[in-house]
Write a protein that holds these residues in place. Structure first.
Motif, mmCIF file in Angstrom:
data_model
loop_
_atom_site.group_PDB
_atom_site.id
_atom_site.type_symbol
_atom_site.label_atom_id
_atom_site.label_comp_id
_atom_site.label_asym_id
_atom_site.label_seq_id
_atom_site.Cartn_x
_atom_site.Cartn_y
_atom_site.Cartn_z
ATOM 1 N N ARG A 19 0.838 -1.214 0.000
ATOM 2 C CA ARG A 19 0.000 0.000 0.000
ATOM 3 C C ARG A 19 0.866 1.254 0.000
ATOM 4 N NH1 ARG A 19 -5.350 1.030 0.913
ATOM 5 N NH2 ARG A 19 -5.848 3.086 1.744
ATOM 6 N N ALA A 45 1.152 4.166 -2.947
ATOM 7 C CA ALA A 45 0.972 5.582 -2.622
ATOM 8 C C ALA A 45 2.200 6.409 -2.993
ATOM 9 C CB ALA A 45 0.674 5.738 -1.133
ATOM 10 N N GLY A 48 -5.211 3.200 -4.642
ATOM 11 C CA GLY A 48 -4.352 3.855 -5.611
ATOM 12 C C GLY A 48 -5.105 4.410 -6.795
#
Length: 211
Positions: A78, A82, A113
């Motif tokens: 994650r 990002a 995203g």
């Protein structure tokens, strides 16, 4: 961990990881190597180090989500998304890159995203799998249709302003791009047409050249 074999891509080729907790891992490895990338399978957070790009394969999105959290991969991936790492997701991978999931498991989490809402299994169950010729924007030899394979596929129900639609099926977006993120609801890895993977490798090369 699998690295490209000596007769494969050049040693200065971009290094692309394939998330290998579940799904069409070997098929993506082969397609990426044929598209000119070096490839590493990723099962542990340490194997994310040094990657130029990442592929989230098709499979079962709830299983991929659960195993990524068990193996400590969810938060590192994650963060990479990002931070702008190029990432491509096919089918379940598209679901994992969506900011919002419809018909998901109550505790299901995505990497996010792409500013979109996707619906799981929108095209039907396994018995409803089908193939369709699509024109996918951005592919080499773009006038030649891409034979897309849909298996328990999602579709996109909401798109943010910055999301580009590359292809549609039955009126629904099934291939999208937002910046360095690419997603398809179909499975190019199970075909012998590697133009989608070649597009992603070009995206990875462009991102690497810009750093």
């Amino acid at each position: 961990m699998t690295e490209a074999h000596p007769s494969g891509p050049a040693t200065d080729a971009p290094l692309v990881g394939v998330l290998a907790v579940q799904g069409d891992v070997r098929e993506h490895v082969r397609a990426l190597e044929l598209a000119g990338a070096r490839v590493r399978t990723v099962r542990r957070p340490a194997e994310l180090e040094g990657l130029d790009g990442l592929v989230v394969p098709g499979g079962e999105s709830t299983t991929i989500d659960r195993l990524c959290r068990i193996f400590g991969l969810h938060e590192p991936v994650r963060r990479l998304v990002a931070d702008g790492l190029p990432v491509y997701g096919s089918c379940a991978g598209m679901i994992q890159l969506a900011e919002e999931i419809l018909d998901g498991h109550a505790e299901q989490q995505s990497f996010g995203g792409i500013d979109m809402t996707v619906r799981r299994n929108a095209f039907g169950r396994q018995v409803d799998s089908f193939e369709s010729d699509l024109h996918v924007e951005g592919l080499e030899d773009a006038d030649r249709p891409f034979r897309a394979v849909f298996i328990r596929a999602p579709w996109v129900e909401r798109l943010g302003a910055d999301v580009q639609v590359l292809a549609r099926a039955d009126g629904h977006p099934v291939a999208v791009r937002q910046g360095a993120l690419l997603a398809t609801s179909f499975h190019p890895e199970v075909t012998d047409d590697h133009r989608v993977h070649a597009l992603f490798v070009r995206m990875v090369e462009q991102a690497r050249a810009a750093t």
